[in-house]
Design an enzyme around this catalytic site. Structure first.
Site, PDB file in Angstrom:
ATOM      1  N   ASP A 126       1.316  -0.969  -0.071  1.00 28.67           N
ATOM      2  CA  ASP A 126       0.100   0.009   0.058  1.00 28.67           C
ATOM      3  C   ASP A 126       0.988   1.518   0.137  1.00 28.67           C
ATOM      4  O   ASP A 126       1.852   1.402   0.136  1.00 28.67           O
ATOM      5  CB  ASP A 126      -0.796   0.089   1.308  1.00 28.67           C
ATOM      6  CG  ASP A 126      -2.595   0.568   0.623  1.00 28.67           C
ATOM      7  OD1 ASP A 126      -2.520   2.147   0.643  1.00 28.67           O
ATOM      8  OD2 ASP A 126      -2.906  -0.589   1.058  1.00 28.67           O
TER       9      ASP A 126
ATOM     10  N   THR B 125     -16.622  -3.086 -11.253  1.00 30.80           N
ATOM     11  CA  THR B 125     -17.616  -3.062  -9.982  1.00 30.80           C
ATOM     12  C   THR B 125     -19.185  -3.004 -11.398  1.00 30.80           C
ATOM     13  O   THR B 125     -18.886  -2.892 -12.124  1.00 30.80           O
ATOM     14  CB  THR B 125     -17.859  -1.623 -10.695  1.00 30.80           C
ATOM     15  OG1 THR B 125     -18.979  -0.651  -9.673  1.00 30.80           O
ATOM     16  CG2 THR B 125     -16.571  -0.688 -12.007  1.00 30.80           C
TER      17      THR B 125
ATOM     18  N   SER C 228     -18.941   7.410 -15.759  1.00 38.78           N
ATOM     19  CA  SER C 228     -18.002   8.832 -14.742  1.00 38.78           C
ATOM     20  C   SER C 228     -16.456   8.085 -15.603  1.00 38.78           C
ATOM     21  O   SER C 228     -16.291   7.122 -15.953  1.00 38.78           O
ATOM     22  CB  SER C 228     -17.895   7.903 -13.406  1.00 38.78           C
ATOM     23  OG  SER C 228     -17.682   6.989 -12.560  1.00 38.78           O
TER      24      SER C 228
ATOM     25  N   TYR D   9     -14.032   7.672 -13.547  1.00 34.93           N
ATOM     26  CA  TYR D   9     -14.207   6.236 -12.793  1.00 34.93           C
ATOM     27  C   TYR D   9     -14.025   5.062 -13.407  1.00 34.93           C
ATOM     28  O   TYR D   9     -14.015   3.588 -13.045  1.00 34.93           O
ATOM     29  CB  TYR D   9     -14.435   6.273 -11.526  1.00 34.93           C
ATOM     30  CG  TYR D   9     -14.370   4.465 -11.057  1.00 34.93           C
ATOM     31  CD1 TYR D   9     -13.408   3.922 -10.486  1.00 34.93           C
ATOM     32  CD2 TYR D   9     -15.585   4.234 -10.792  1.00 34.93           C
ATOM     33  CE1 TYR D   9     -13.035   2.715  -9.778  1.00 34.93           C
ATOM     34  CE2 TYR D   9     -15.673   2.612 -10.104  1.00 34.93           C
ATOM     35  CZ  TYR D   9     -14.604   1.978  -9.380  1.00 34.93           C
ATOM     36  OH  TYR D   9     -14.741   0.682  -8.660  1.00 34.93           O
ATOM     37  N   HIS D  10     -15.771   4.581 -13.605  1.00 32.19           N
ATOM     38  CA  HIS D  10     -15.813   2.970 -14.514  1.00 32.19           C
ATOM     39  C   HIS D  10     -15.166   3.000 -16.305  1.00 32.19           C
ATOM     40  O   HIS D  10     -15.074   2.156 -15.888  1.00 32.19           O
ATOM     41  CB  HIS D  10     -17.521   3.642 -14.998  1.00 32.19           C
ATOM     42  CG  HIS D  10     -18.335   3.735 -12.973  1.00 32.19           C
ATOM     43  ND1 HIS D  10     -18.732   4.767 -12.999  1.00 32.19           N
ATOM     44  CD2 HIS D  10     -18.791   2.585 -12.685  1.00 32.19           C
ATOM     45  CE1 HIS D  10     -19.867   4.573 -11.823  1.00 32.19           C
ATOM     46  NE2 HIS D  10     -19.539   2.824 -11.670  1.00 32.19           N
TER      47      HIS D  10
ATOM     48  N   LYS E  63     -12.076   1.243 -15.280  1.00 28.80           N
ATOM     49  CA  LYS E  63     -12.528  -0.298 -14.716  1.00 28.80           C
ATOM     50  C   LYS E  63     -12.999  -0.386 -16.414  1.00 28.80           C
ATOM     51  O   LYS E  63     -12.572  -2.040 -15.910  1.00 28.80           O
ATOM     52  CB  LYS E  63     -13.618   0.350 -13.638  1.00 28.80           C
ATOM     53  CG  LYS E  63     -13.501   0.754 -12.277  1.00 28.80           C
ATOM     54  CD  LYS E  63     -12.113   0.043 -11.669  1.00 28.80           C
ATOM     55  CE  LYS E  63     -12.243  -1.164 -11.390  1.00 28.80           C
ATOM     56  NZ  LYS E  63     -10.858  -1.252 -10.982  1.00 28.80           N
TER      57      LYS E  63
ATOM     58  N   GLN F   3     -17.836  -6.137  -8.888  1.00 27.49           N
ATOM     59  CA  GLN F   3     -18.516  -5.995  -6.964  1.00 27.49           C
ATOM     60  C   GLN F   3     -19.376  -5.572  -7.209  1.00 27.49           C
ATOM     61  O   GLN F   3     -19.511  -3.622  -7.590  1.00 27.49           O
ATOM     62  CB  GLN F   3     -17.267  -5.879  -6.686  1.00 27.49           C
ATOM     63  CG  GLN F   3     -18.109  -5.790  -5.162  1.00 27.49           C
ATOM     64  CD  GLN F   3     -17.144  -5.885  -4.413  1.00 27.49           C
ATOM     65  OE1 GLN F   3     -16.704  -7.176  -3.111  1.00 27.49           O
ATOM     66  NE2 GLN F   3     -16.077  -4.794  -4.089  1.00 27.49           N
TER      67      GLN F   3
ATOM     68  N   VAL G  41     -25.077   3.454   2.084  1.00 28.60           N
ATOM     69  CA  VAL G  41     -25.417   2.739   2.666  1.00 28.60           C
ATOM     70  C   VAL G  41     -24.601   3.202   3.764  1.00 28.60           C
ATOM     71  O   VAL G  41     -25.236   3.730   4.701  1.00 28.60           O
ATOM     72  CB  VAL G  41     -25.100   1.771   3.010  1.00 28.60           C
ATOM     73  CG1 VAL G  41     -26.038   1.094   4.348  1.00 28.60           C
ATOM     74  CG2 VAL G  41     -26.097   0.975   1.708  1.00 28.60           C
TER      75      VAL G  41
ATOM     76  N   TYR H 160     -30.477  11.321  -4.480  1.00 24.02           N
ATOM     77  CA  TYR H 160     -30.630  11.776  -5.934  1.00 24.02           C
ATOM     78  C   TYR H 160     -31.990  11.856  -6.640  1.00 24.02           C
ATOM     79  O   TYR H 160     -32.011  10.160  -6.848  1.00 24.02           O
ATOM     80  CB  TYR H 160     -28.927  10.822  -6.141  1.00 24.02           C
ATOM     81  CG  TYR H 160     -27.756  11.839  -5.895  1.00 24.02           C
ATOM     82  CD1 TYR H 160     -28.054  12.467  -4.617  1.00 24.02           C
ATOM     83  CD2 TYR H 160     -27.302  11.027  -5.619  1.00 24.02           C
ATOM     84  CE1 TYR H 160     -26.239  12.659  -4.100  1.00 24.02           C
ATOM     85  CE2 TYR H 160     -25.956  11.385  -5.647  1.00 24.02           C
ATOM     86  CZ  TYR H 160     -25.528  12.083  -4.507  1.00 24.02           C
ATOM     87  OH  TYR H 160     -24.474  12.425  -3.367  1.00 24.02           O
TER      88      TYR H 160
END
Length: 388
Positions: free
Chosen positions: A31, A145, A180, A182-183, A186, A209, A239, A255
């Site tokens: 890390d 994701t 996005s 980010y997506h 991925k 996931q 959540v 939203y």
């Protein structure tokens, strides 16, 4: 097994490491503490106190003597050093959780968009090159994701589907629809895994996931072994943010319509599923050319259904919380079909260990034990990042 966990200090990475160690595996953690730096940048912190890394490391070494080691490293910047680690450690499996995991963070501005895509794709590529050069028989579990799929008006298969066009048939990767930067990163990682399985004959498990939530697993039996729990708009998953809203005395922000459907998975089940995937590399029965795609989720709800669960559980402990519909900062379908196929993990032995109602109750209790801390972070709940 000998397992590298990249992203060992993260929310899921730290929980997965404890699970693997508890099963007798040898784990090398890597890390560079990116998650801590990014949460600081959002002017936030974990809603539940999280130990600094050195205390965490000492706790792991004491709890699992001789089975855990750690190297501080940015896998995007230290390829030669990373390759040397692979050569010396000779992993059976690599769990790649060393990623920038937030759609909102990737949409802040040009710099954050570029960072997300470079970080996520370059980190995966460096790990894959190390596998090719030093551990070609190993297997990588990399976290994608469910958001990669978007929200098509048909059921979502686990990776591939049969296509017939102009009299010809084939089995092809199911189309993906990013929402996005980010997506997109991925999807690029998924495409690289599929490519390298074909040309280098490496083995990959690409985990689609759902939204992971929950404040603890059974291994977290002391403060130093607790995982982090974020509540800001970038790193606080849905959540977590709405449970924190209830404790902070803040209306639950939904939203737009709140009718968007999302897949969910408790942290306890996330580590159970990842453990199964780490211990069971792809086979000819559940992969194509060594590339296995898994939809990793337990259940799916509309966001307003989850909010209602939090309202009900909060009322049981004397907290009255309201739901507030706000302008959607994202560009997304708010009414859509959602039907994912989930077969491969149950076939490996996955059985749900808890329910959302049970986990929300635990979450609210843990957050309520830190009320002052949560209240002081109330300013990070409202979204400021806009997709437009």
């Amino acid at each position: 097994m000998k397992i590298i966990v990249a992203g060992v200090d993260g929310y899921i990475g730290f929980a997965l490491t404890q699970r693997l160690l508890s099963k007798g595996h040898e784990v090398l953690g890597i890390d560079c503490f990116l998650r801590r730096k990014e949460v600081d940048e959002m002017e936030s912190k974990s809603a539940i106190p999280v130990a600094d890394w050195r205390d965490r490391q000492r706790a792991l070494e004491a709890e699992f003597e001789g089975h855990f080691s750690f190297v501080e490293m940015d896998i995007t910047q230290s390829y030669d050093r990373l390759r040397k680690l692979f050569k010396e450690f000779q992993p059976d499996t690599v769990a790649n959780l060393a990623q920038q995991p937030s759609p909102a963070y990737s949409m802040i501005d040009q710099s954050h968009a570029n960072f997300t895509q470079i970080n996520n794709v370059k980190g995966f590529n460096n790990l894959a090159w190390c596998m090719k050069k030093e551990a070609p028989e190993s297997h990588m579990v990399t976290i994608g994701t469910m958001g990669e799929w978007g929200y098509p008006n048909v059921s979502i298969p686990e990776g591939f589907f049969r296509v017939e066009r102009e009299g010809r048939k084939d089995i092809l990767p199911f189309p993906k629809q990013a929402n996005s930067f980010y997506h997109v990163s991925k999807i690029q990682t998924s495409d690289n895994a599929w490519f390298l399985a074909r040309v280098w004959e490496l083995k990959f498990t690409d985990v689609m996931q759902g939204i992971v939530y929950g404040s603890r697993t059974r291994e977290m039996n002391k403060p130093e072994l607790r995982t982090r729990l974020d509540m800001d708009e970038a790193f606080g998953t849905f959540v977590h943010r709405i449970c924190a809203s209830a404790i902070a005395g803040h209306p639950i922000p939904l939203y737009g319509s709140g009718k968007q459907k999302r897949p969910f998975l408790p942290l306890k089940d996330s580590v159970q599923c990842l453990e199964l995937l780490v211990e069971n590399p792809p086979t000819d029965d559940d992969s194509i050319m060594g590339y296995r795609v898994v939809n990793q989720l337990h259940e799916w709800y509309s966001l307003d259904e989850v909010a209602e669960k939090v309202v009900d559980k909060a009322s049981e402990i004397g907290i009255d919380v309201q739901v507030e519909h706000i302008e959607n900062p994202r560009i997304e379908k708010e009414i859509h079909h959602f039907e994912p196929e989930v077969e491969k993990l149950p076939n490996l032995g996955y059985e749900p260990s808890t329910t959302m109602d049970e986990e929300i109750e635990i979450l609210l209790s843990d957050l309520n034990d830190n009320t002052e801390r949560v209240e002081n972070l109330g300013h990070v709940i409202e979204p400021e990042v806009k997709w437009r």
